[in-house]
Write a protein that holds these residues in place. Structure first.
Motif, mmCIF file in Angstrom:
data_model
loop_
_atom_site.group_PDB
_atom_site.id
_atom_site.type_symbol
_atom_site.label_atom_id
_atom_site.label_comp_id
_atom_site.label_asym_id
_atom_site.label_seq_id
_atom_site.Cartn_x
_atom_site.Cartn_y
_atom_site.Cartn_z
ATOM 1 N N PHE A 147 0.833 -1.204 0.000
ATOM 2 C CA PHE A 147 0.000 0.000 0.000
ATOM 3 C C PHE A 147 0.871 1.258 0.000
ATOM 4 C CE2 PHE A 147 -2.218 3.370 2.362
ATOM 5 C CZ PHE A 147 -3.358 3.506 1.583
ATOM 6 N N ILE A 148 1.927 1.232 0.834
ATOM 7 C CA ILE A 148 2.853 2.373 0.896
ATOM 8 C C ILE A 148 3.561 2.561 -0.440
ATOM 9 C CG2 ILE A 148 4.988 3.225 1.974
ATOM 10 C CD1 ILE A 148 4.073 1.796 4.556
ATOM 11 N N ALA A 149 3.962 1.449 -1.061
ATOM 12 C CA ALA A 149 4.674 1.519 -2.342
ATOM 13 C C ALA A 149 3.814 2.155 -3.426
ATOM 14 C CB ALA A 149 5.111 0.123 -2.768
ATOM 15 N N LYS A 150 2.511 1.841 -3.443
ATOM 16 C CA LYS A 150 1.621 2.410 -4.449
ATOM 17 C C LYS A 150 1.434 3.914 -4.270
ATOM 18 C CE LYS A 150 -0.858 -1.914 -5.239
ATOM 19 N NZ LYS A 150 -2.078 -2.708 -4.971
ATOM 20 N N GLU A 151 1.591 4.400 -3.046
ATOM 21 C CA GLU A 151 1.432 5.836 -2.782
ATOM 22 C C GLU A 151 2.552 6.677 -3.388
ATOM 23 O OE1 GLU A 151 1.024 5.985 1.531
ATOM 24 O OE2 GLU A 151 -1.041 6.650 1.241
ATOM 25 N N LYS A 152 3.667 6.038 -3.746
ATOM 26 C CA LYS A 152 4.801 6.788 -4.299
ATOM 27 C C LYS A 152 4.426 7.475 -5.614
ATOM 28 C CE LYS A 152 7.206 3.156 -6.942
ATOM 29 N NZ LYS A 152 6.133 2.175 -6.955
ATOM 30 N N ASP A 153 3.513 6.876 -6.353
ATOM 31 C CA ASP A 153 3.083 7.477 -7.619
ATOM 32 C C ASP A 153 2.220 8.717 -7.375
ATOM 33 O OD1 ASP A 153 4.359 5.431 -9.071
ATOM 34 O OD2 ASP A 153 2.628 4.112 -8.814
ATOM 35 N N VAL A 154 1.406 8.671 -6.337
ATOM 36 C CA VAL A 154 0.565 9.813 -5.985
ATOM 37 C C VAL A 154 1.427 10.997 -5.564
ATOM 38 C CG1 VAL A 154 -1.262 10.643 -4.449
ATOM 39 C CG2 VAL A 154 -1.285 8.269 -5.256
ATOM 40 N N LEU A 155 2.536 10.701 -4.881
ATOM 41 C CA LEU A 155 3.447 11.750 -4.408
ATOM 42 C C LEU A 155 4.423 12.200 -5.490
ATOM 43 C CD1 LEU A 155 4.234 10.225 -0.899
ATOM 44 C CD2 LEU A 155 2.812 12.227 -1.367
ATOM 45 N N ASP A 156 4.343 11.579 -6.668
ATOM 46 C CA ASP A 156 5.193 11.937 -7.814
ATOM 47 C C ASP A 156 6.676 11.778 -7.484
ATOM 48 O OD1 ASP A 156 5.587 12.735 -10.456
ATOM 49 O OD2 ASP A 156 5.900 14.834 -9.882
ATOM 50 N N LEU A 157 6.998 10.674 -6.831
ATOM 51 C CA LEU A 157 8.396 10.403 -6.507
ATOM 52 C C LEU A 157 9.084 9.776 -7.716
ATOM 53 C CD1 LEU A 157 7.997 8.997 -2.886
ATOM 54 C CD2 LEU A 157 8.653 11.312 -3.582
ATOM 55 N N LYS A 158 10.241 10.318 -8.057
ATOM 56 C CA LYS A 158 10.942 9.915 -9.275
ATOM 57 C C LYS A 158 11.950 8.806 -9.010
ATOM 58 C CE LYS A 158 8.900 13.293 -11.455
ATOM 59 N NZ LYS A 158 7.773 13.018 -12.375
ATOM 60 N N VAL A 159 12.099 7.932 -10.007
ATOM 61 C CA VAL A 159 13.083 6.856 -9.939
ATOM 62 C C VAL A 159 14.455 7.424 -10.265
ATOM 63 C CG1 VAL A 159 13.845 4.681 -10.946
ATOM 64 C CG2 VAL A 159 11.399 5.103 -10.587
ATOM 65 N N GLY A 160 15.452 6.983 -9.526
ATOM 66 C CA GLY A 160 16.818 7.429 -9.791
ATOM 67 C C GLY A 160 17.639 7.427 -8.536
ATOM 68 N N VAL A 161 18.651 6.583 -8.505
ATOM 69 C CA VAL A 161 19.503 6.473 -7.326
ATOM 70 C C VAL A 161 20.736 7.323 -7.526
ATOM 71 C CG1 VAL A 161 20.823 4.915 -5.855
ATOM 72 C CG2 VAL A 161 18.688 4.136 -6.889
ATOM 73 N N ALA A 162 20.976 8.254 -6.605
ATOM 74 C CA ALA A 162 22.155 9.109 -6.707
ATOM 75 C C ALA A 162 23.414 8.272 -6.568
ATOM 76 C CB ALA A 162 22.122 10.183 -5.614
ATOM 77 N N ARG A 163 24.390 8.603 -7.362
ATOM 78 C CA ARG A 163 25.666 7.868 -7.313
ATOM 79 C C ARG A 163 26.472 8.392 -6.144
ATOM 80 N NH1 ARG A 163 30.634 8.830 -9.798
ATOM 81 N NH2 ARG A 163 31.914 6.989 -10.123
#
Length: 385
Positions: free
Chosen positions: A117-133
């Motif tokens: 449920f928490i994972a699905k909320e990431k789309d609502v919060l507009d969290l972007k994929v990308g791991v800082a190096r």
């Protein structure tokens, strides 16, 4: 999840293994947006709440895995003490885990549903994929200590020193010279410079240094002062007997800018822009130096320069943006180790060995090949230093 105990427990338990695999997959989907979430949480309370919920769920998952490991180890120990054969040990596992299994699978299912449920909320919060190096920081092998020269504080030091050496006394009142400014501006450093000045040491018969924490305790502070005077431990708790000090307030010291020069010419332009964002705060410049000293990419320096964290106002956060940045760019395993230190009161003295053991007890040290956990913990400590 990959520990030997958990793997031993999973043998022959296909349903439990499927649940753990689903849990692992959900955690991966969340992990890829963590960097974006950690930066946005500072200015977005919804993201901060999402991160807090995620941490709680992950801690519950860790506790569940810890229960499995503990149960497996307990059964192995019982089997060793009874001198049972391998076949009997396997049978013991099978029998003893029946009741344990009944409670484990529903817990895994519950944690998975919560994390999903928490994972699905990431789309609502507009969290972007990308791991800082994030490059691993390494200490340079040298016998020299860090250069602790102070710049831009000579005038402040002289002004305070002259006040202390002045013979102008108003009645018999206690004189107080406050050094005022936001955190990281260098107030303590100026006080240390004055305190250790040869002229000050020669002028006064007695000097005492007392650290006052956020939780101000006038009795404790006065006891420390009395201890300096009498050269004995002071146990008096009565303020009147301790000669309760009267206070006067006044004075203000302006901050003076610091400067940092990059060791790489191609980064100097960006470096000077970053320094200007520090607004003359030594602690900010020093923390960013520690962050950038191991980074040699223009992109990495530009990311720091253009970060939204710089735009934080005092109302949004009481933490210096530069300190937020230095924490943000830490590798995840070091963030936990650093944040763990917040359980200690301000001014508390701890030893490296004890801190390493405490973190090991919390399972903060990741197992590395051919390296004891305690050595891994020491490496983490040194990287943070």
């Amino acid at each position: 999840m990959a520990s030997r105990e958990v793997m031993d427990y999973m043998q022959g338990k296909k349903q439990t293994q499927r649940l753990l695999d689903k849990l692992k997959s959900t955690l991966r989907s969340v992990n890829v947006v963590l960097d974006d979430a950690e930066e946005k949480q500072i200015i977005n309370s919804d993201v901060k709440e999402w991160l807090d919920e995620l941490k709680d769920a992950v801690y519950d998952a860790e506790e569940l895995l810890s229960d499995i490991k503990t149960e497996v180890l307990k059964r192995k120990l019982e089997a060793d003490q009874s001198g049972s054969s391998i076949s009997k040990v396997q049978q013991l596992f099978s029998d003893s885990f029946l009741s344990f299994d009944e409670g484990i699978e529903p817990k895994i299912e519950e944690i998975f549903e919560r994390l999903d449920f928490i994972a699905k909320e990431k789309d609502v919060l507009d969290l972007k994929v990308g791991v800082a190096r994030r490059t691993k920081m390494r200490l340079l092998a040298t016998s020299l200590v860090e250069d602790s020269s102070v710049y831009g504080r000579e005038e402040d030091k002289e002004r305070i020193t002259k006040l202390l050496l002045s013979d102008d006394v108003i009645d018999d009142r206690i004189s107080v010279i406050p050094i005022v400014g936001m955190g990281g501006i260098g107030k303590t450093t100026v006080a240390q410079l004055v305190y250790n000045d040869v002229r000050v040491k020669q002028h006064f018969d007695l000097l005492a240094w007392v650290c006052v924490s956020d939780e101000f305790d006038i009795v404790r502070v006065t006891q420390v002062i009395c201890g300096f005077v009498t050269l004995r431990t002071c146990d008096i708790a009565d303020l009147i007997l301790l000669r309760y000090p009267r206070k006067t307030v006044g004075g203000y010291l302006q901050s003076m800018p610091s400067s940092v020069i990059s060791a790489h010419p191609n980064l100097e332009v960006i470096g000077r822009q970053i320094v200007r964002k520090c607004k003359g705060l030594p602690l900010a410049a020093k923390s960013l130096r520690g962050l950038l000293r191991s980074k040699f990419s223009m992109k990495e320096w530009e990311n720091v320069l253009k970060s939204d964290i710089w735009e934080l106002s005092n109302k949004e956060s009481n933490i210096l943006p530069a300190l937020w940045l230095s924490y943000y760019y830490l590798p995840p395993h070091l963030k936990r180790c650093f944040a763990y230190c917040s359980i200690f009161p301000k001014g508390y003295e701890f030893t490296k060995s004890r801190l390493v053991l405490l973190r090991m007890a919390e399972d903060f040290s990741r197992q590395e090949k051919k390296k004891p956990l305690e050595e891994v913990g020491v490496d983490y400590f040194n990287e943070l230093v």
